[in-house]
Scaffold this motif. Sequence first.
Motif, PDB file in Angstrom:
ATOM      1  N   SER A   5     -34.621 -15.750   8.414  1.00  0.00           N
ATOM      2  CA  SER A   5     -35.379 -16.182   9.583  1.00  0.00           C
ATOM      3  C   SER A   5     -36.588 -17.002   9.152  1.00  0.00           C
ATOM      4  O   SER A   5     -37.352 -16.580   8.288  1.00  0.00           O
ATOM      5  CB  SER A   5     -35.839 -14.980  10.400  1.00  0.00           C
ATOM      6  OG  SER A   5     -36.734 -15.398  11.423  1.00  0.00           O
ATOM      7  N   LEU A   6     -36.753 -18.145   9.805  1.00  0.00           N
ATOM      8  CA  LEU A   6     -37.896 -19.003   9.528  1.00  0.00           C
ATOM      9  C   LEU A   6     -38.924 -18.948  10.649  1.00  0.00           C
ATOM     10  O   LEU A   6     -39.803 -19.814  10.733  1.00  0.00           O
ATOM     11  CB  LEU A   6     -37.423 -20.456   9.330  1.00  0.00           C
ATOM     12  CG  LEU A   6     -36.416 -20.689   8.203  1.00  0.00           C
ATOM     13  CD1 LEU A   6     -36.065 -22.163   8.102  1.00  0.00           C
ATOM     14  CD2 LEU A   6     -36.954 -20.170   6.876  1.00  0.00           C
TER      15      LEU A   6
ATOM     16  N   ALA B 224     -37.256 -13.998   4.930  1.00  0.00           N
ATOM     17  CA  ALA B 224     -38.157 -14.379   6.016  1.00  0.00           C
ATOM     18  C   ALA B 224     -39.326 -15.155   5.428  1.00  0.00           C
ATOM     19  O   ALA B 224     -39.508 -15.195   4.203  1.00  0.00           O
ATOM     20  CB  ALA B 224     -38.651 -13.133   6.752  1.00  0.00           C
ATOM     21  N   THR B 225     -40.135 -15.755   6.296  1.00  0.00           N
ATOM     22  CA  THR B 225     -41.267 -16.539   5.806  1.00  0.00           C
ATOM     23  C   THR B 225     -42.422 -15.639   5.389  1.00  0.00           C
ATOM     24  O   THR B 225     -42.455 -14.444   5.702  1.00  0.00           O
ATOM     25  CB  THR B 225     -41.778 -17.517   6.885  1.00  0.00           C
ATOM     26  OG1 THR B 225     -42.524 -16.792   7.874  1.00  0.00           O
ATOM     27  CG2 THR B 225     -40.639 -18.269   7.533  1.00  0.00           C
TER      28      THR B 225
ATOM     29  N   GLY C 194     -41.464 -18.782   1.717  1.00  0.00           N
ATOM     30  CA  GLY C 194     -42.487 -19.795   1.978  1.00  0.00           C
ATOM     31  C   GLY C 194     -42.920 -19.792   3.427  1.00  0.00           C
ATOM     32  O   GLY C 194     -42.669 -18.843   4.172  1.00  0.00           O
ATOM     33  N   GLY C 195     -43.564 -20.878   3.852  1.00  0.00           N
ATOM     34  CA  GLY C 195     -44.094 -20.953   5.204  1.00  0.00           C
ATOM     35  C   GLY C 195     -43.102 -21.480   6.215  1.00  0.00           C
ATOM     36  O   GLY C 195     -42.009 -21.932   5.857  1.00  0.00           O
TER      37      GLY C 195
ATOM     38  N   THR D  36     -36.521 -24.399   0.469  1.00  0.00           N
ATOM     39  CA  THR D  36     -35.096 -24.441   0.798  1.00  0.00           C
ATOM     40  C   THR D  36     -34.237 -23.950  -0.354  1.00  0.00           C
ATOM     41  O   THR D  36     -33.177 -23.353  -0.136  1.00  0.00           O
ATOM     42  CB  THR D  36     -34.678 -25.864   1.214  1.00  0.00           C
ATOM     43  OG1 THR D  36     -35.050 -26.798   0.191  1.00  0.00           O
ATOM     44  CG2 THR D  36     -35.358 -26.259   2.525  1.00  0.00           C
ATOM     45  N   ASP D  37     -34.693 -24.165  -1.588  1.00  0.00           N
ATOM     46  CA  ASP D  37     -33.932 -23.663  -2.726  1.00  0.00           C
ATOM     47  C   ASP D  37     -33.901 -22.140  -2.724  1.00  0.00           C
ATOM     48  O   ASP D  37     -32.879 -21.518  -3.053  1.00  0.00           O
ATOM     49  CB  ASP D  37     -34.504 -24.186  -4.041  1.00  0.00           C
ATOM     50  CG  ASP D  37     -35.973 -23.814  -4.254  1.00  0.00           C
ATOM     51  OD1 ASP D  37     -36.679 -23.544  -3.250  1.00  0.00           O
ATOM     52  OD2 ASP D  37     -36.423 -23.780  -5.412  1.00  0.00           O
TER      53      ASP D  37
END
Length: 239
Positions: A5-6, A25-26, A41-42, A48-49
């Motif tokens: 989930s982003l 998740a972010t 990440g944010g 993406t990697d």
Amino acid sequence: MRVVSLVPSLTEAVARTVPGALAGATDWCTHPTGLDVARVGGTKNPRTDRVLSLAPDLVVANEEENRAPDLDALRAAGVEVLVTEVRTVPQAFTELDRVLTACGAPSRPRWLDEAEDAWSDLPETGPRVTAVVPIWRRPWMVLGRDTFAGDVLSRLGVDHLHAQHAERYPRVPVEELRAARPGLVVLPDEPYRFTADDGPEAFPGLPCALVDGRCLTWYGPSLAEAPRVLGAALRAALR
């Protein structure tokens, strides 16, 4: 099913409804408390990697919170990406249903029914009030047109002054916000963390409501408590 989930709202919804499905998740996904998944990440700059290394079956995202180039990169790598659009409270319920079904929820969760009930049976709000709703300072930015938070406030009896602005989150000098003499200033604790000591002093003589940003801007389990929590904060400021 492995899900990344982003979007903080969707992270909480998936974690609450489909335990074990969430693989990542972010860094901004703070709910549920104690969430133990890989961080990618944010919302605006996901790695993406790192997402791809988790081998997700599905990535859930939002058209406002996430950037199209990042989502395109994930699709190009063969990952399915579900992108939500949430500009109103009813749209939030529709999109949450869609996301949870895609994530393998066996049935509609009880919290979602409770949230929909809470918003369909709102108490009388009394006279409507006009407000400005800053979301950032240095520079000052406010809610503009076509926003989920704006729809939330409207259903609670608050009409914000910039609802017809050409931009969704316009920059407006604080002098102009003060000069408008709104009936209320609504100050959430996210994305900018307004507090009793950081925000109200910019609007001398105007009532200020410090509100829970999660209840104002998140579309997930917090929707069930948002009318009560926000309503109480708004009423307290107007006494």
